[in-house]
Design a protein around this motif. Sequence first.
Motif, PDB file in Angstrom:
ATOM      1  N   TYR A 159       7.207   9.863   4.932  1.00 53.01           N
ATOM      2  CA  TYR A 159       6.911   9.036   4.159  1.00 53.01           C
ATOM      3  C   TYR A 159       8.332   7.938   4.149  1.00 53.01           C
ATOM      4  O   TYR A 159       8.195   6.778   4.039  1.00 53.01           O
ATOM      5  N   LYS A 171      -4.168   7.113  -5.217  1.00 51.51           N
ATOM      6  CA  LYS A 171      -4.140   6.064  -4.546  1.00 51.51           C
ATOM      7  C   LYS A 171      -3.870   6.364  -3.108  1.00 51.51           C
ATOM      8  O   LYS A 171      -4.338   5.676  -2.212  1.00 51.51           O
ATOM      9  N   LEU A 172      -3.138   7.387  -2.928  1.00 50.78           N
ATOM     10  CA  LEU A 172      -2.740   7.881  -1.583  1.00 50.78           C
ATOM     11  C   LEU A 172      -4.130   8.481  -0.950  1.00 50.78           C
ATOM     12  O   LEU A 172      -4.254   7.898   0.385  1.00 50.78           O
ATOM     13  N   TRP A 226       1.391   4.584  -2.978  1.00 53.45           N
ATOM     14  CA  TRP A 226       1.033   5.600  -2.733  1.00 53.45           C
ATOM     15  C   TRP A 226       2.006   6.729  -3.565  1.00 53.45           C
ATOM     16  O   TRP A 226       1.830   7.692  -4.141  1.00 53.45           O
ATOM     17  N   TYR A 236       1.888  17.011  -2.690  1.00 52.66           N
ATOM     18  CA  TYR A 236       1.963  15.614  -2.832  1.00 52.66           C
ATOM     19  C   TYR A 236       3.500  15.344  -3.017  1.00 52.66           C
ATOM     20  O   TYR A 236       3.987  14.463  -2.557  1.00 52.66           O
ATOM     21  N   GLU A 247       0.789  -1.134   0.109  1.00 52.09           N
ATOM     22  CA  GLU A 247       0.025   0.073   0.011  1.00 52.09           C
ATOM     23  C   GLU A 247       0.890   1.155   0.055  1.00 52.09           C
ATOM     24  O   GLU A 247       0.725   2.260  -0.762  1.00 52.09           O
ATOM     25  N   GLY A 296      -3.400   6.268   4.158  1.00 50.31           N
ATOM     26  CA  GLY A 296      -2.708   7.344   3.369  1.00 50.31           C
ATOM     27  C   GLY A 296      -3.097   8.573   3.754  1.00 50.31           C
ATOM     28  O   GLY A 296      -2.428   9.654   3.650  1.00 50.31           O
TER      29      GLY A 296
END
Length: 260
Positions: A246, A137-138, A131, A237, A127, A144
Amino acid sequence: MWRQFLLSFRTHSYNAGNYQAKETLQNENEEDIKEVQQLFKPMGSERMEMRKRQMSAAQETTSSAQAQHGAGNRGSNACCFCWCCCCSCSCLTVRNRDEEQARRSSQELRAEGIPYCEECPTPTLEEVNAWAQSFDKLMLTPAGRNAFREFLRTEFSEENMLFWMACEDLKKESNKSIIEEKARLIYEDYISILSPKEVSLDSRVREVINRNMLEPSQHTFDDAQLQIYTLMHRDSYPRFMNSAIYKDLLRSLSEKSVEA
């Protein structure tokens, strides 16, 4: 001599006659003035007296009307502690109760709103790797969104994510009264220029929101939500993908995967 005496006598008689005529005329003028004064004096007094009577009658009428109005208010609205006619205890009680209910409703909705952190299981390595593939998807997974919110807090822009999530929550509502209340709270918290959590929107989107707020619905903030989503995608992002938040999460999950 006789001529002089006669001339002197005529002159004296003429002057005496003039003086007497003047005195008579003056006396007549004074009598006329007194008569005019006597004529108009009663008229002025009568007018004054009439005016006083009219004012007294008007005051009595006003006083009686106020007394009747006050008596009506005291009989219908006043309580034993408040008998004056300038307030209405029952109306004030109802108004205060309605305001208190509205305030409680707003507070409850805010308390039930966006939690500090969404409940979700620990993300898997797959997962977290996903991201990095796309912003969609994040944002699709609670884990996320939680990680991204944590990063936005470090940049003092968490309100963008909170606004987006509040709009998502609004879309799930079907009750009209709740929709209107939630729309009002969203406007106060994220759209109003007086709010410390105001999000950055252009003038066109603000005009659309102001029109939509006349009849709030689940889609009142759709244009604004899309604009904030695009802003987070393009601006925040990329920095999140290079952030320590992250990278540390990715390294921790990678180490656990190797150990397993």
